[in-house]
Design a protein around this motif. Structure first.
Motif, PDB file in Angstrom:
ATOM      1  N   UNK A   1     -45.258 -66.855 113.606  1.00 61.42           N
ATOM      2  CA  UNK A   1     -46.080 -67.589 112.646  1.00 61.42           C
ATOM      3  C   UNK A   1     -45.197 -67.940 111.457  1.00 61.42           C
ATOM      4  N   UNK A   2     -45.477 -69.080 110.856  1.00 62.13           N
ATOM      5  CA  UNK A   2     -44.616 -69.538 109.780  1.00 62.13           C
ATOM      6  C   UNK A   2     -44.673 -68.596 108.593  1.00 62.13           C
ATOM      7  N   UNK A   3     -43.545 -68.330 107.998  1.00 64.71           N
ATOM      8  CA  UNK A   3     -43.507 -67.526 106.779  1.00 64.71           C
ATOM      9  C   UNK A   3     -43.037 -68.438 105.660  1.00 64.71           C
ATOM     10  N   UNK A   4     -43.942 -68.752 104.727  1.00 62.70           N
ATOM     11  CA  UNK A   4     -43.586 -69.717 103.683  1.00 62.70           C
ATOM     12  C   UNK A   4     -42.261 -69.385 103.019  1.00 62.70           C
ATOM     13  N   UNK A   5     -41.397 -70.375 102.987  1.00 59.60           N
ATOM     14  CA  UNK A   5     -40.134 -70.209 102.290  1.00 59.60           C
ATOM     15  C   UNK A   5     -39.102 -69.366 103.013  1.00 59.60           C
TER      16      UNK A   5
ATOM     17  N   UNK B   1     -53.610 -70.079 111.276  1.00 59.88           N
ATOM     18  CA  UNK B   1     -54.454 -71.012 110.565  1.00 59.88           C
ATOM     19  C   UNK B   1     -55.897 -70.661 110.886  1.00 59.88           C
TER      20      UNK B   1
ATOM     21  N   UNK C   1     -47.680 -74.560 110.839  1.00 61.79           N
ATOM     22  CA  UNK C   1     -48.606 -73.916 109.908  1.00 61.79           C
ATOM     23  C   UNK C   1     -49.931 -74.660 109.756  1.00 61.79           C
ATOM     24  N   UNK C   2     -49.943 -75.936 110.066  1.00 65.56           N
ATOM     25  CA  UNK C   2     -51.187 -76.685 109.920  1.00 65.56           C
ATOM     26  C   UNK C   2     -51.933 -76.753 111.236  1.00 65.56           C
TER      27      UNK C   2
ATOM     28  N   UNK D   1     -46.452 -80.821 107.592  1.00 67.01           N
ATOM     29  CA  UNK D   1     -46.278 -80.426 106.188  1.00 67.01           C
ATOM     30  C   UNK D   1     -44.915 -80.885 105.678  1.00 67.01           C
TER      31      UNK D   1
ATOM     32  N   UNK E   1     -43.043 -79.826 103.403  1.00 67.92           N
ATOM     33  CA  UNK E   1     -42.081 -78.776 103.063  1.00 67.92           C
ATOM     34  C   UNK E   1     -41.770 -77.865 104.245  1.00 67.92           C
TER      35      UNK E   1
END
Ligand code: SF4
Ligand code: SF4
Ligand code: SF4
Lengths: 543, 316
Positions: free
Chosen positions: A33-37, A203, A383-384, A412, A414
């Motif tokens: 799962x995406x990890x922001x940053x 999500x 992530x979306x 997204x 970013x």
């Protein structure tokens, strides 16, 4: 009457390892799962990198070597030495087959022949056809590679279903808020739900179109265990076949003490791979999954696995014999399949499907199809929740490969997660700055629906969400006279093709929930020069 | 500047024509008992503006500005009761780094959380219904890490938890609102001051769009729906972050050239006044800003913020 079961420490150990690997596989799927940053760790792809079939087939098809797959050398070496233990001890889909087969045992006749059957040659022909196909640039692991199948099924079908179950249960309890006196059930369920949600869901309310087809295929191949256990592994799996070829002359071989053998055939009854030709007799190392049921079951203690130098053992007569004719037929089948699979106009580059918005960094369609196994890892980490398995939008060749569905999720600005995780670089890992410049398609207004055009109301949600710093959507002021003769000032939005990246967020947020009044199609995508109409360059618009 | 006497105080409420609403809208509920017991001269101002007046800008400037602005407004204790549950509502709408000023400054949020705790709050929750994917927005905006470090509880708004509530507005009759926010003892509204393509500015009133679902509906008549939800939310304390200001291509931005440093934080019990001030900062006549005009028409506060008890501070 339940059939004979082997219960020895060795077999228990093998079962434990199988379950642990399956659990690990599931954990790795859930961890994706995406990890922001943060960059996504490379071990998310590790199961694929252990699979030697993927680099062979995608490599042939795409004419490219991928170093990440060096890890599969481990599998190769182990197989050469020990035989197909990958299938018997490691392969998570193999374990699923074992478990499902066990489940079916109850409804099957108590005794069933588990001896070598000529039909088991089929998988070698499948492999041959697959390789010929790959030589023609067509890669079709989508329904044939076990890890790909399991990963995709978990990602787009089983896990979203589980998530949906958790979400609706928690919501139902939350809304009912039952309790005893002042104590509330929600005081327990809500924290549990939140923890699960924050640690495991990508999500909220994530779901995938076409997941029914993905699940259907999975149910079909696991259902085959009813016909015979590990049907898939014995008759179809090209990875099994590849490993079988490597296990032609293993160093660890099964030995029968003919004096002790009383032809009880307990070994044959319990064999996972259908590797022996009859009670206590010949043994085909290529078919043996190393499950060790036979040696454990042998009451006479006549069966043992022993180390033996390959050039010393006389296994030749027991080898699987692939006929030249069969091979030729398989090759011919591969050629025909290549033609049929590539028959789609998209694959020929003759046309471009408007809905085929590929993830950013996706290679041009032919190369993309040569690499993408449709494993679903990209769909898992988006992530979306914007990436979804195609059905036939990309032709049969591109079955279940990812496409962006803006109505459900957008790309997204970013984010570059999908490229980070794609095991075969079908989506190239692009630095964020580069990814931001990739055009997935182009947005266009449906002026028959868009509020300021069709209904005389300002709206602007699309412009507001456009993430491009220079805003790909801009407004032109107009005055329109309505039915009542009253003039109204309006701002009408336009798309500037010089800035639009086709990320799809405008389509995603358009107040028309059924058919958005702004839609992104694949036109102008960076991947294909041929799919780019001549568009304005940012000045001198007619508006 | 002289503090209002009791007479002036009442006169002002009469002028607003909303005497009944006054404790709620002009002063904040916590202020009322204080005003009754304390001598009239200590009546705190309605709005404070803290500007950086120094030369070299310190890295923790937002923290300083928040402290000063709140302190001059009478301190957080004026709003936060002991053991209160407070919801701090920043703008966390976008997956952008702090320097792009698309979201509230993380330091501002962190400091507000700390002030709430200092004032005796039991729990401080921080959350917003984001436009981009929530986890990315929370982390990349720097707000979640800052708030977490200050001891706040980070709350992700759960789509299925929104509940239809009676708004009773002109446009919004019933609308899904996030119950956990409404149930808090106090909501501290912490918008970032920035440009917006459709409403021209986005400030404190518009920030309440982060407590509702189905925002598409709002876009059909932003000023009225925003005034409706603002009235429903009964604003008591709003703190405007104008440290870094996105002056064009909002609300998403993404270009550093569009970000100006105004080094200002304003706090107010009057949300309309605060938005009027923010509009001026962005170079607009407040009367021409739909949300501000509508807020004044709804009598949620006064557009002419200079007529309030206003305290401007030079921080250095
Ligand atoms: S031959 Fe023995 S070890 Fe090999 S698959 Fe059959 S039962 Fe298992
Ligand atoms: S593009 Fe997606 S589905 Fe295809 S191989 Fe890469 S990660 Fe797997
Ligand atoms: S499609 Fe876009 S948002 Fe989704 S994973 Fe790829 S880069 Fe990220």
């Amino acid at each position: 009457m339940s059939r004979f079961r082997v219960r020895t420490p060795t077999v228990r150990l093998r079962r434990t390892v199988q379950l642990l690997v399956l659990a690990l596989f599931l954990a790795v799927v859930l961890a994706a799962r995406p990890q922001p940053g943060q960059r996504l760790p490379v071990w998310l792809e590790s199961f694929f990198h252990l699979d030697p079939l993927i680099p062979v087939v995608t490599g042939l098809a795409a004419h490219a070597v991928q170093w990440a797959f060096l890890l599969s050398v481990v599998t190769v070496v182990v197989t050469v030495l020990l035989g197909r233990v990958f299938c018997g001890w490691f392969c998570p889909l193999g374990t699923v087959h074992t478990l499902v087969g066990r489940l079916f045992e109850r409804w099957r006749p108590a005794r069933q022949r588990e001896h070598w059957h000529r039909g088991q040659l089929a998988k070698y022909y499948v492999l041959a056809a697959l390789l010929v196909l790959a030589l023609f640039g067509v890669q079709w692991l989508v329904l044939l590679d076990p890890l790909v199948i399991l990963y995709r099924t978990l990602t787009v079908a089983l896990w979203p279903a589980a998530q949906g179950g958790v979400e609706s249960t928690a919501t139902a309890i939350y809304q009912a808020d039952p309790g005893v006196g002042t104590w509330r059930v929600t005081s327990v369920t809500e924290p549990v739900y939140r923890t699960v949600r924050d640690l495991l869901f990508v999500k909220q309310q994530q779901s995938f179109p076409n997941s029914g087809f993905v699940l259907g295929f999975f149910l079909f191949i696991t259902g085959l265990n009813f016909v015979q256990r590990r049907f898939w592994c014995r008759y179809i799996c090209p990875l099994g076949a590849l490993l079988g070829l490597l296990a032609w002359r293993p160093w660890l071989v099964r030995k029968l003490d003919t004096g002790a053998c009383n032809q009880c055939d307990l070994c044959g009854l319990t064999c996972h791979g259908a590797a022996s030709t009859g009670p206590g007799t010949g043994w085909k190392p290529q078919e043996c999954l190393g499950c060790l049921n036979c040696t454990s079951a042998c009451a006479a203690g006549g069966l043992k696995f022993r180390w033996e130098l390959p050039w010393r053992h006389g296994l030749a007569p027991e080898r699987v014999n692939l006929s030249r004719r069969g091979m030729l037929e398989a090759a011919a089948g591969g050629v025909v399949a290549a033609m049929v699979l590539r028959a789609s106009p998209q694959a020929r580059g003759a046309t471009f499907h408007p809905l085929l918005l590929r993830p950013p960094g996706a290679a041009d369609e032919a190369d993309f199809l040569a690499r993408c196994t449709a494993c679903g890892l990209c769909m898992k980490v988006c992530p979306t929740g914007g990436l979804h398995p195609t059905l036939f939008e990309a032709g049969l060749d591109g079955l279940f490969t990812p496409r962006l569905v803006p109505r459900i999720g957008y790309c997204d600005y970013e984010c570059n997660a999908c490229g980070q995780v794609c095991p075969t670089a079908a989506i190239r890992p692009l630095p964020l700055a580069e990814k931001k410049a990739v055009r997935l398609g182009l947005a266009a207004f449906d002026v028959g629906r868009c509020l300021p055009y069709a209904y005389g109301r300002n709206c602007m949600v699309c412009e507001e969400h456009c993430p491009v710093p220079d805003k790909a959507i801009y407004f032109a002021p107009v005055t329109v006279t309505g039915r009542d003769g009253v003039p109204t000032e309006l701002l009408r939005p336009h798309v500037d093709p010089a800035h639009c990246t086709g990320c799809g967020i405008c389509e995603n947020v358009c107040p028309f929930k059924d058919q958005p009044a702004i839609r992104v199609t694949s036109a102008n995508e960076s991947r294909h020069a041929a799919n780019q109409p001549i568009l304005g360059s940012g000045s001198g618009y007619p508006f | 500047m002289s503090a209002p006497t009791r007479r002036e105080f009442l006169a002002r409420s009469a002028a607003l024509g909303a005497a009944a609403l006054l404790p709620r809208f002009a002063l904040g509920q916590a202020a009322a008992p204080q005003a009754a017991t304390a001598p009239a001269t200590t009546l705190p101002p309605d709005m404070t503006i803290a500007r950086w007046g120094g030369t070299e800008v310190p890295t923790d400037l937002p923290v300083k500005l928040v402290r000063e602005a709140l302190g001059a407004l009478g301190g957080m204790g004026r709003f936060v009761q002991k053991q209160a549950v407070v919801w701090v509502k920043p703008n966390i709408g976008w997956n952008r780094k702090p320097e792009f000023a698309a979201n509230t400054d993380p330091q501002v949020v962190g400091e507000i959380v700390r002030l709430c705790f200092e004032a005796g709050a039991k729990t401080v929750k921080v959350g917003d219904f984001t436009c981009n994917e929530a986890r990315a927005c929370y982390e990349n905006s720097g707000i979640a890490p800052a708030a977490r470090a200050a001891g706040a509880q980070i709350v992700y708004l759960d789509k299925s938890r929104f509940r239809d509530m009676t708004i009773g507005g002109r446009r919004l009759k019933e609308h899904p609102v996030y119950p956990e926010i409404v149930e808090c003892d106090l909501v501290v509204n912490v918008p970032v001051c920035k440009h917006h393509g459709s409403t021209q500015v986005t400030l404190a009133m518009k920030n309440y769009m982060g407590v509702v679902e189905n925002r598409g509906f709002f876009h059909q008549d932003l000023p009225t729906t925003i005034a409706d939800i603002t009235r429903f939310m009964k604003p008591r304390l709003s703190i405007l972050d104008a440290v870094r200001v996105l002056t064009a291509r909002g609300p998403t931005g993404g270009r550093l050239e569009d970000v100006k440093t105004f080094n200002t934080v304003a706090a107010s019990v009057d949300i309309v006044a605060l938005d009027a001030f923010g509009s001026e900062l962005l170079g607009h006549d407040p009367a021409k800003i739909g949300t501000v005009a509508m807020g004044a028409e709804y009598e949620l506060g006064r557009m002419d913020y200079r007529a309030l008890q206003l305290k401007e501070l030079q921080v250095a």
